[in-house]
Design a protein around this motif. Structure first.
Motif, short mmCIF file in Angstrom:
data_model
loop_
_atom_site.label_atom_id
_atom_site.label_comp_id
_atom_site.label_asym_id
_atom_site.label_seq_id
_atom_site.Cartn_x
_atom_site.Cartn_y
_atom_site.Cartn_z
N SER A 106 108.25 56.07 29.11
CA SER A 106 107.30 56.68 30.03
C SER A 106 107.93 57.86 30.75
O SER A 106 107.31 58.93 30.89
N ARG A 107 109.15 57.69 31.22
CA ARG A 107 109.85 58.79 31.91
C ARG A 107 110.02 59.99 30.97
O ARG A 107 109.83 61.14 31.38
N ARG A 108 110.33 59.73 29.71
CA ARG A 108 110.54 60.83 28.77
C ARG A 108 109.23 61.54 28.43
O ARG A 108 109.21 62.75 28.22
N LEU A 109 108.13 60.80 28.38
CA LEU A 109 106.83 61.44 28.17
C LEU A 109 106.49 62.37 29.33
O LEU A 109 106.02 63.49 29.14
N ILE A 110 106.73 61.89 30.54
CA ILE A 110 106.45 62.71 31.73
C ILE A 110 107.33 63.96 31.74
O ILE A 110 106.84 65.07 31.97
N GLU A 111 108.61 63.80 31.48
CA GLU A 111 109.52 64.95 31.50
C GLU A 111 109.25 65.90 30.34
O GLU A 111 109.46 67.11 30.47
N GLY A 112 108.76 65.36 29.21
CA GLY A 112 108.38 66.23 28.10
C GLY A 112 107.23 67.15 28.47
O GLY A 112 107.20 68.32 28.09
N TRP A 113 106.26 66.61 29.23
CA TRP A 113 105.16 67.44 29.73
C TRP A 113 105.63 68.37 30.83
O TRP A 113 105.28 69.57 30.85
N TYR A 114 106.45 67.87 31.75
CA TYR A 114 106.91 68.65 32.89
C TYR A 114 107.77 69.84 32.46
O TYR A 114 107.72 70.90 33.05
N GLY A 115 108.59 69.64 31.41
CA GLY A 115 109.40 70.72 30.88
C GLY A 115 110.86 70.65 31.21
O GLY A 115 111.67 71.44 30.69
N ALA A 140 112.61 64.95 24.22
CA ALA A 140 113.87 65.53 23.78
C ALA A 140 114.58 64.59 22.80
O ALA A 140 114.67 63.39 23.05
N PRO A 141 115.07 65.11 21.67
CA PRO A 141 115.77 64.27 20.68
C PRO A 141 116.94 63.54 21.33
O PRO A 141 117.71 64.13 22.10
N GLY A 142 117.05 62.25 21.02
CA GLY A 142 118.16 61.46 21.52
C GLY A 142 118.03 60.99 22.95
O GLY A 142 118.93 60.33 23.48
N SER A 143 116.89 61.30 23.62
CA SER A 143 116.75 60.94 25.02
C SER A 143 116.22 59.53 25.25
O SER A 143 116.24 59.04 26.38
N LEU A 144 115.72 58.89 24.20
CA LEU A 144 115.22 57.52 24.33
C LEU A 144 116.39 56.55 24.24
O LEU A 144 116.88 56.23 23.16
#
Length: 311
Positions: free
Chosen positions: A295-304, A10-14
């Motif tokens: 890492s958390r953002r990659l996981i949540e990007g896949w999870y939705g 998600a944009p801005g989530s990092l």
């Protein structure tokens, strides 16, 4: 036929990739301008000790000092706040950091504590300053001739008075990747040093002469025995100045799905469905990386969507 990698962060989530300040690198060699900026009463100064930065009493923001209040230490110019509406010139307000020795007291905080609560401006300042602090602590002597180096260019160069070599701050590139299989399950692993139930995406440093895509394939194969195919898609990056890394995030597709962990860095790795993840996280038997991590953002990007619970 494998599907195209279609997840995204998600944009801005990092949290640690946010930055507002203009670094104004052209001013680092302008000693007259720097002295005037330091003398200006509206200039802001932040103090850092090692990995810790000085914070406000409520620990939700950085503590900004006037130059006259700043302690002795290595002075570094961080940039210009061009939208501040204040400053010694029309350029805007200058922001400096001061690097002091020691580890700091209770008035200091670290990125793991502060990363998710600081605003965009202060997050960028904190990451920049802590990165410089770690670099200055390590590169005190010339790697070429051993002479003690001198701080120049507003804290962004250390120059050797012996051989004349200039040393610049470095960031080591590291890949971090969420791999999926033909059932759209995610591959997550547990580091040998972590307790049971703690999982993350796979990661590792880029080797000399290696492309980012090649590093993704090598690290995944070395750690889990899983082969990554041609589909490797860049997702975003985040600085991690503890001590000096740049995390480059990817999504990738596997072409074989048998897991054979290296038993060195990785103790175990598993394929997880979204339902697996949800049930385990909600039960508290699985812990995911913290909110500030890529890492958390990659996981949540896949999870939705967002997930609860973290280390």
């Amino acid at each position: 036929m494998l599907r195209h990698v279609a997840y995204s962060i998600a944009p801005g989530s990092l949290a640690l990739s946010r930055s507002v300040l203009d670094r104004a690198a052209d001013r680092r060699r302008d000693d007259d301008w720097l002295e005037k900026a330091w003398a200006a009463p509206e200039t802001q100064v932040v103090v850092v000790a090692g990995d810790k930065i000085q914070v406000a009493d409520d620990r939700s923001a950085l503590r900004f000092l006037r130059p006259s209040e700043a302690p002795e230490g290595i002075r570094v110019f961080l940039g210009i706040d061009r939208e501040s509406g204040a400053g010694m010139t029309a350029e805007g307000r200058a922001v400096f950091g001061v690097l002091v020795s020691g580890e700091g007291d209770e008035s200091y905080g670290g990125l793991r504590e502060l990363g998710a609560v600081l605003n965009d401006r202060e997050a960028g300042i904190a990451v920049h300053l802590i990165g410089l602090s770690n670099w200055h602590a390590v590169y005190t002597h010339c790697g070429n001739c051993g002479e003690h180096t001198e701080v120049v260019e507003a804290g962004h160069v250390r120059r050797c008075p012996g051989c004349g070599l200039s040393h610049f701050p470095r960031s080591d590139p590291a890949i971090i990747v969420l791999v999926t299989d033909d059932q759209d399950r995610a591959l997550l692993g547990r580091n040998e040093a972590w307790p049971e139930g703690r999982y993350s995406t796979l990661a590792g440093f880029v080797e000399p002469g290696e492309s980012l895509e090649a590093a993704v394939r090598r690290e995944v194969l070395e750690e889990t025995g899983v082969i990554v195919g041609p589909e490797v898609e860049y997702a975003g990056s985040q600085p991690w100045p503890l001590p000096a890394s740049l995390m480059l995030g990817f999504y990738a597709k596997a072409t074989n799905f048998d897991i054979d962990v290296d038993q060195d860095e990785i103790a175990e790795a598993k394929w997880f469905t979204r339902e697996d993840l949800r049930v385990l996280v909600e039960a508290g038997t699985m812990a995911l990386p913290g909110a500030i991590s890529i890492s958390r953002r990659l996981i949540e990007g896949w999870y939705g969507e967002s997930l609860t619970g973290s280390w």
